[in-house]
Structure formats: C-alpha cells, structure tokens
Design a protein around this motif. Structure first.
Motif, PDB file in Angstrom:
ATOM      1  N   THR A  90     -63.183 -22.106 -34.089  1.00 63.18           N
ATOM      2  CA  THR A  90     -63.911 -22.794 -33.036  1.00 63.18           C
ATOM      3  C   THR A  90     -62.964 -23.191 -31.917  1.00 63.18           C
ATOM      4  OG1 THR A  90     -65.439 -23.685 -34.698  1.00 63.18           O
ATOM      5  CG2 THR A  90     -65.471 -24.701 -32.515  1.00 63.18           C
ATOM      6  N   LYS A 132     -65.112 -27.902 -30.272  1.00 61.53           N
ATOM      7  CA  LYS A 132     -64.846 -28.299 -31.658  1.00 61.53           C
ATOM      8  C   LYS A 132     -65.432 -29.681 -31.927  1.00 61.53           C
ATOM      9  CE  LYS A 132     -61.093 -26.712 -33.271  1.00 61.53           C
ATOM     10  NZ  LYS A 132     -59.659 -26.439 -33.498  1.00 61.53           N
ATOM     11  N   THR A 154     -71.258 -25.532 -34.043  1.00 60.66           N
ATOM     12  CA  THR A 154     -71.000 -24.920 -35.348  1.00 60.66           C
ATOM     13  C   THR A 154     -71.735 -23.600 -35.438  1.00 60.66           C
ATOM     14  OG1 THR A 154     -70.850 -27.106 -36.373  1.00 60.66           O
ATOM     15  CG2 THR A 154     -71.142 -25.218 -37.835  1.00 60.66           C
ATOM     16  N   SER A 165     -72.919 -20.344 -37.927  1.00 60.92           N
ATOM     17  CA  SER A 165     -73.161 -19.963 -39.319  1.00 60.92           C
ATOM     18  C   SER A 165     -73.850 -18.603 -39.307  1.00 60.92           C
ATOM     19  CB  SER A 165     -74.023 -20.999 -40.033  1.00 60.92           C
ATOM     20  OG  SER A 165     -75.279 -21.142 -39.393  1.00 60.92           O
TER      21      SER A 165
END
Length: 123
Positions: free
Chosen positions: A59, A64, A68, A70
């Motif tokens: 990241t 950061k 996020t 995924s």
C-alpha cells in the motif's frame, strides 16, 4: 487475455467510505497480480495498492491506513475499500492486472486495465 469491469465509485462527503469492485473475465484470475491506481486532473497516474496472487499487499504511503485492497479468487474480483476519504482523493480510479508475479507497482508492468471510475470527495 483478461477483461476488467469496474463498479462502485461516485460522490461522497469527506470522511465517508466507498468500495470499488473490479470483476475479471477471461484467463484464470489467479494468474494475475492486481492493483489499483488513480489519476487526478493534471497529475500523473498514481499506484495505490498492489495485491499479489497469494493475497499479499503493498500500500502506498499516501493511502496507508485508509485504503485496503482484497481479492476474492472464487468470484474473480478485486476490491478497494476506501475509508476516511478526503477531497484530495478525488480522481479516476483504475484497476489493473499484471502477468508479473510479486507486488509490482509500476504501471508499465500492468497488461490489462479497467475502464476507470470517478470518485469525487466533497468537503
């Protein structure tokens, strides 16, 4: 060959959250390293998060703790969860796929791109 179709995005107030999705079709999704980039008006495209075939992530410092990524290999989809959004996050967001292994962040190493989706954060 893989096709990437993005969804999500839109207008949100500062401090809010959004989730972007990027659905892949074509060659096996698990063959690709995936990433999210963004490009604000008048600025270069910026790498945000890379996610490897195994799910490891890298990241960028600029997001950061707020963004996020995924991936759901069963659904051939990668997600970008964006929290605590700021007006400076306003940009067009792109997902991308790379045949390179590992956490590549250089856009030139990405072979396939989504169509882009606008995210606008109001103050």
């Amino acid at each position: 060959q893989v096709q990437l179709v993005q969804s999500g995005g839109g207008l949100v107030q500062a401090g809010g959250s959004l989730r972007l999705s990027c659905a892949a079709s074509g060659r096996a999704f698990t063959s690709y390293t995936m990433a999210w980039f963004r490009q604000a008006p008048g600025k270069d495209r910026e790498s945000l998060v890379a996610i490897s075939r195994s799910g490891a992530t890298f990241t960028a410092d600029s997001v950061k703790g707020r963004f996020t990524a995924s991936r759901d290999n069963a659904k051939a989809t990668v997600y970008l969860q964006m929290n605590s959004l700021k007006p400076g996050d306003t940009a067009i967001y792109y997902c991308a796929a790379s045949i390179n292994s590992g956490l590549v962040t250089t856009q030139e190493l990405y072979n396939f791109w989504g169509q882009g989706t606008q995210v606008t954060v109001s103050s």
